[in-house]
Design a protein around this motif. Structure first.
Motif, short mmCIF file in Angstrom:
data_model
loop_
_atom_site.label_atom_id
_atom_site.label_comp_id
_atom_site.label_asym_id
_atom_site.label_seq_id
_atom_site.Cartn_x
_atom_site.Cartn_y
_atom_site.Cartn_z
N GLN A 163 0.83 -1.21 0.00
CA GLN A 163 0.00 0.00 0.00
C GLN A 163 0.86 1.25 0.00
N ILE A 164 1.88 1.26 0.84
CA ILE A 164 2.77 2.42 0.93
C ILE A 164 3.41 2.69 -0.43
N HIS A 165 3.86 1.63 -1.09
CA HIS A 165 4.48 1.78 -2.41
C HIS A 165 3.52 2.44 -3.39
N PHE A 166 2.27 1.99 -3.43
CA PHE A 166 1.31 2.54 -4.38
C PHE A 166 0.94 3.98 -4.03
N PHE A 167 0.82 4.29 -2.74
CA PHE A 167 0.53 5.67 -2.34
C PHE A 167 1.65 6.60 -2.79
N VAL A 168 2.89 6.16 -2.56
CA VAL A 168 4.05 6.98 -2.94
C VAL A 168 4.16 7.08 -4.45
N TYR A 169 3.89 5.98 -5.15
CA TYR A 169 3.99 6.01 -6.61
C TYR A 169 2.99 6.98 -7.23
N SER A 170 1.78 7.03 -6.68
CA SER A 170 0.78 7.96 -7.22
C SER A 170 1.26 9.40 -7.10
N ASN A 171 1.97 9.69 -6.02
CA ASN A 171 2.52 11.03 -5.83
C ASN A 171 3.67 11.29 -6.81
N THR A 172 4.55 10.29 -6.97
CA THR A 172 5.69 10.42 -7.88
C THR A 172 5.23 10.64 -9.31
N ALA A 173 4.23 9.88 -9.74
CA ALA A 173 3.72 9.99 -11.12
C ALA A 173 3.13 11.38 -11.37
N THR A 174 2.41 11.90 -10.37
CA THR A 174 1.83 13.23 -10.54
C THR A 174 2.91 14.30 -10.57
N PHE A 175 3.94 14.13 -9.74
CA PHE A 175 5.06 15.07 -9.72
C PHE A 175 5.74 15.09 -11.09
N TYR A 176 5.94 13.92 -11.66
CA TYR A 176 6.50 13.82 -13.01
C TYR A 176 5.67 14.62 -14.00
N ASP A 177 4.36 14.48 -13.91
CA ASP A 177 3.47 15.14 -14.85
C ASP A 177 3.58 16.66 -14.72
N ILE A 178 3.70 17.13 -13.49
CA ILE A 178 3.87 18.57 -13.27
C ILE A 178 5.16 19.05 -13.94
N LEU A 179 6.25 18.31 -13.73
CA LEU A 179 7.55 18.71 -14.29
C LEU A 179 7.54 18.70 -15.82
N LYS A 180 6.77 17.80 -16.42
CA LYS A 180 6.72 17.72 -17.88
C LYS A 180 6.20 19.00 -18.52
N HIS A 181 5.43 19.77 -17.77
CA HIS A 181 4.83 20.97 -18.35
C HIS A 181 5.76 22.17 -18.36
N LEU A 191 1.86 24.27 -7.38
CA LEU A 191 1.10 23.09 -7.79
C LEU A 191 1.43 21.89 -6.90
N TYR A 192 2.72 21.72 -6.60
CA TYR A 192 3.08 20.58 -5.75
C TYR A 192 2.57 20.77 -4.33
N GLN A 193 2.56 21.98 -3.84
CA GLN A 193 2.04 22.22 -2.50
C GLN A 193 0.55 21.86 -2.42
N LYS A 194 -0.19 22.14 -3.48
CA LYS A 194 -1.60 21.73 -3.52
C LYS A 194 -1.72 20.20 -3.51
N LEU A 195 -0.86 19.55 -4.28
CA LEU A 195 -0.84 18.08 -4.29
C LEU A 195 -0.48 17.56 -2.90
N CYS A 196 0.48 18.20 -2.27
CA CYS A 196 0.93 17.81 -0.95
C CYS A 196 -0.22 17.91 0.06
N GLN A 197 -0.97 18.99 -0.01
CA GLN A 197 -2.10 19.17 0.90
C GLN A 197 -3.19 18.13 0.64
N PHE A 198 -3.39 17.80 -0.61
CA PHE A 198 -4.37 16.78 -0.98
C PHE A 198 -3.97 15.43 -0.40
N ASN A 199 -2.70 15.07 -0.57
CA ASN A 199 -2.21 13.78 -0.07
C ASN A 199 -2.13 13.74 1.45
N TYR A 200 -1.93 14.90 2.04
CA TYR A 200 -1.81 15.01 3.50
C TYR A 200 -3.00 14.38 4.21
#
Length: 209
Positions: A163-181, A191-200
């Protein structure tokens, strides 16, 4: 001394030529002869400095990768040392989940970061998202164990590494997507701070805090 300096200059020239070639064509489609031609050197000269194209890539990107890892390790170790029942939520949001320093490191080294994140197909970094996920998941696990030892979460909490792996991976994948832009650093941070608050809130629920 001159020989040593010439060796260093040739090494730097090959690294710079490789960086430009990898960025333009990607690691997989870059030929060693093209790197050497751009540096006005022979392949024989190349092999006095590097074992292979993979070795060349490693020497380009590993320093940044290690620097970013160390930034987060210092951050997470400080979080583990200072967290207690009263401040754990604040520490979770502002230290454990916070990536401001990582983002700054990426933007301070934009060429190498772009190469590492998006141009390494065909190399051992091809699955970088999994490599990064493993690193962060290990540190999240270390933090959870520390929370149990400090009595912040109950000993009855069942650690599920999958579970921990998948939770972390979902965050990593979204971070990648942000950087691609290719947003400005300040926008990426927001944008990442908003993601951080969401995951929090998900982590708060998951850990029972």
């Amino acid at each position: 001394m001159a020989t040593k300096r010439n060796y260093e200059m040739t090494n730097e020239l090959l690294l710079e030529s490789a960086k430009q070639a990898f960025l333009a064509n990607g690691f997989k489609d870059t030929k060693l002869r093209d790197v050497c031609r751009q540096a006005n050197l022979t392949t024989g000269a190349f092999y006095k400095h590097f074992k292979s194209k993979d070795d060349l890539l490693e020497q380009l990107v590993d320093p940044l990768l290690e620097d970013l890892k160390n930034v987060y390790l210092n951050q997470i170790n400080d979080a583990i040392e200072t967290m207690n029942k009263d401040n754990v939520k604040d520490v979770l949001l502002h230290q454990i989940l916070n990536m401001d320093a990582i983002i700054h490191g990426v933007y301070q080294n934009e060429d190498i970061a772009e190469l590492l994140l998006f141009k390494t197909n065909g190399s051992k970094y091809n699955n970088l998202a999994e490599i990064i996920t493993k690193f962060f998941a290990e540190n999240v696990l270390k933090t959870i164990i520390a929370m149990q030892e400090k009595g912040i979460i109950t000993d009855n909490f069942v650690i599920d590494k999958r579970q921990i792996h998948f939770f972390v991976y979902s965050n990593t994948a979204t971070f990648y997507d942000i950087l691609k832009h290719s947003f400005a650093e300040s926008e990426t941070v927001k944008l990442y701070q908003k993601l951080c608050q969401f995951n929090y809130y998900g982590w708060i629920n998951f850990l029972g805090l």
